[in-house]
Design a protein around this motif. Structure first.
Motif, PDB file in Angstrom:
ATOM      1  N   PHE A   1    -106.204  63.416  32.882  1.00 33.79           N
ATOM      2  CA  PHE A   1    -105.194  63.627  32.090  1.00 33.79           C
ATOM      3  C   PHE A   1    -105.355  62.862  30.797  1.00 33.79           C
ATOM      4  O   PHE A   1    -105.776  61.717  30.864  1.00 33.79           O
ATOM      5  CB  PHE A   1    -103.660  63.438  32.701  1.00 33.79           C
TER       6      PHE A   1
ATOM      7  N   TYR B   1    -102.658  61.486  27.830  1.00 37.75           N
ATOM      8  CA  TYR B   1    -101.333  61.348  27.377  1.00 37.75           C
ATOM      9  C   TYR B   1    -101.212  60.533  26.177  1.00 37.75           C
ATOM     10  O   TYR B   1    -102.096  59.784  26.002  1.00 37.75           O
ATOM     11  CB  TYR B   1    -100.319  60.403  28.335  1.00 37.75           C
TER      12      TYR B   1
ATOM     13  N   GLN C   1     -98.584  58.162  23.889  1.00 35.91           N
ATOM     14  CA  GLN C   1     -97.202  57.337  23.959  1.00 35.91           C
ATOM     15  C   GLN C   1     -96.773  57.001  22.628  1.00 35.91           C
ATOM     16  O   GLN C   1     -97.410  56.667  21.804  1.00 35.91           O
ATOM     17  CB  GLN C   1     -97.346  55.928  24.756  1.00 35.91           C
TER      18      GLN C   1
ATOM     19  N   LEU D   1     -93.932  58.780  27.397  1.00 36.63           N
ATOM     20  CA  LEU D   1     -95.629  59.364  27.531  1.00 36.63           C
ATOM     21  C   LEU D   1     -95.401  60.884  27.786  1.00 36.63           C
ATOM     22  O   LEU D   1     -94.420  61.500  28.599  1.00 36.63           O
ATOM     23  CB  LEU D   1     -96.430  58.794  28.684  1.00 36.63           C
TER      24      LEU D   1
ATOM     25  N   LEU E   1     -97.862  64.558  27.917  1.00 38.43           N
ATOM     26  CA  LEU E   1     -99.323  64.999  28.312  1.00 38.43           C
ATOM     27  C   LEU E   1     -99.759  65.948  27.144  1.00 38.43           C
ATOM     28  O   LEU E   1     -99.022  66.771  26.658  1.00 38.43           O
ATOM     29  CB  LEU E   1     -98.952  65.965  29.529  1.00 38.43           C
TER      30      LEU E   1
ATOM     31  N   TYR F   1    -104.704  68.274  30.374  1.00 37.07           N
ATOM     32  CA  TYR F   1    -105.429  67.878  31.780  1.00 37.07           C
ATOM     33  C   TYR F   1    -106.682  68.919  32.144  1.00 37.07           C
ATOM     34  O   TYR F   1    -106.748  69.834  31.424  1.00 37.07           O
ATOM     35  CB  TYR F   1    -104.268  67.833  32.671  1.00 37.07           C
TER      36      TYR F   1
ATOM     37  N   PHE G   1    -103.486  57.409  26.384  1.00 38.37           N
ATOM     38  CA  PHE G   1    -103.842  57.073  27.753  1.00 38.37           C
ATOM     39  C   PHE G   1    -104.590  58.188  28.585  1.00 38.37           C
ATOM     40  O   PHE G   1    -104.124  59.359  28.425  1.00 38.37           O
ATOM     41  CB  PHE G   1    -102.647  56.763  28.537  1.00 38.37           C
TER      42      PHE G   1
ATOM     43  N   LYS H   1     -98.560  67.158  36.732  1.00 34.56           N
ATOM     44  CA  LYS H   1     -98.453  66.060  35.752  1.00 34.56           C
ATOM     45  C   LYS H   1     -97.335  65.088  36.074  1.00 34.56           C
ATOM     46  O   LYS H   1     -96.646  65.477  36.931  1.00 34.56           O
ATOM     47  CB  LYS H   1     -98.091  66.826  34.366  1.00 34.56           C
ATOM     48  N   LEU H   2     -97.223  63.953  35.466  1.00 37.87           N
ATOM     49  CA  LEU H   2     -96.322  63.171  35.658  1.00 37.87           C
ATOM     50  C   LEU H   2     -95.394  63.268  34.398  1.00 37.87           C
ATOM     51  O   LEU H   2     -95.875  63.392  33.172  1.00 37.87           O
ATOM     52  CB  LEU H   2     -96.774  61.528  35.575  1.00 37.87           C
TER      53      LEU H   2
ATOM     54  N   PHE I   1     -92.291  61.334  32.684  1.00 33.00           N
ATOM     55  CA  PHE I   1     -91.914  59.844  32.334  1.00 33.00           C
ATOM     56  C   PHE I   1     -90.532  59.844  31.949  1.00 33.00           C
ATOM     57  O   PHE I   1     -90.074  60.696  30.938  1.00 33.00           O
ATOM     58  CB  PHE I   1     -92.910  59.099  31.483  1.00 33.00           C
TER      59      PHE I   1
END
Lengths: 114, 120
Positions: free
Chosen positions: A33, A35, A37, A43, A45, A48, A90, B107-108, B110
């Motif tokens: 992935f 990301y 920030q 964060l 996406l 991916y 990230f 996916k995460l 947040f």
């Protein structure tokens, strides 16, 4: 050492330039992935990848390109950098897409576009 | 719609005391995971603790525990015996079950994060 590494750690470039951020993991994780920030956004996406040669867009993909020819590498390219792409980037990986799998993060790349 | 909400932008705690960082979430997926990450001033993201939606017991990892209240959709992080090195940004994140053909793609998501400051 095993893990996930990003390079460079810091990068300054100018608008309109192409820049590539590298990500390499040694766990043979299927999923990777990218990301970004930003203050006020947490964060988010960008892209991916579920496996080599399989990539797809995340929430904020515009202006970015990815590739995954090998399982262990997942580079992110800004084709023509803009100031709005100044951010901390990230890379993360996980063994699967299952909800019980944590994602492990690299140390980040701080990118400044002048 | 906000899926992960951390309502405390900043928290202060005295060294050796316990502190709770709040996190609420929103999902209709019955299978999901909740994660807490720590981001110190050096910038890296460190995985702390995980709680699965089907887990009957609250997760614990050393001084970290997760107060999971499924009906309230909350997953608060409890840090016991705070140390100066605990000063950092803390993120709550959710990973929904992989939905082939859907949009979750593992996916995460947040929250906005909580800055914890530990005073000596």
């Amino acid at each position: 050492d095993a893990g996930i590494t990003q390079s460079p750690r810091y990068k300054i470039t100018e608008t309109g330039r192409q820049v590539t951020l590298m990500c390499h993991q040694t766990w043979s994780h299927s999923y990777m992935f990218w990301y970004r920030q930003d203050l006020g956004h947490g964060l988010r996406l960008i892209y991916y990848s579920a496996a080599a040669d399989i990539t797809d867009k995340g929430e904020v993909p515009d202006g970015y390109v990815v590739s995954r020819s090998k399982t262990e590498n997942f580079p992110l390219t800004l084709e023509s950098a803009t100031r709005s792409q100044t951010s901390v980037y990230f890379c993360a990986s996980s063994g699967s897409g299952n909800s019980n799998q944590p994602q492990h993060f690299g140390d980040g790349t701080r990118l400044s576009i002048l | 719609a906000q899926k992960i909400t951390q309502t405390q932008p900043g928290m202060f705690v005295q060294e050796k005391e316990a502190v709770t960082l709040d996190c609420t979430y929103d999902t209709s997926d019955p299978s999901y995971g909740l994660f807490w990450y720590k981001q110190p001033s050096s910038g890296e993201m460190i995985f702390l603790i995980y709680q699965g939606s089907y887990d009957q017991q609250n997760a614990t990892e050393g001084r970290y525990s997760l107060n999971f209240q499924k009906a309230r959709k909350s997953a608060n992080l409890v840090i016991s015996a705070s140390q100066l090195g605990d000063s950092a940004m803390y993120f709550c994140a959710m990973r929904e079950g992989y939905n082939a053909g859907g949009t979750s793609y593992g996916k995460l998501t947040f929250g906005q994060g909580t800055i914890l400051t530990v005073h000596p």
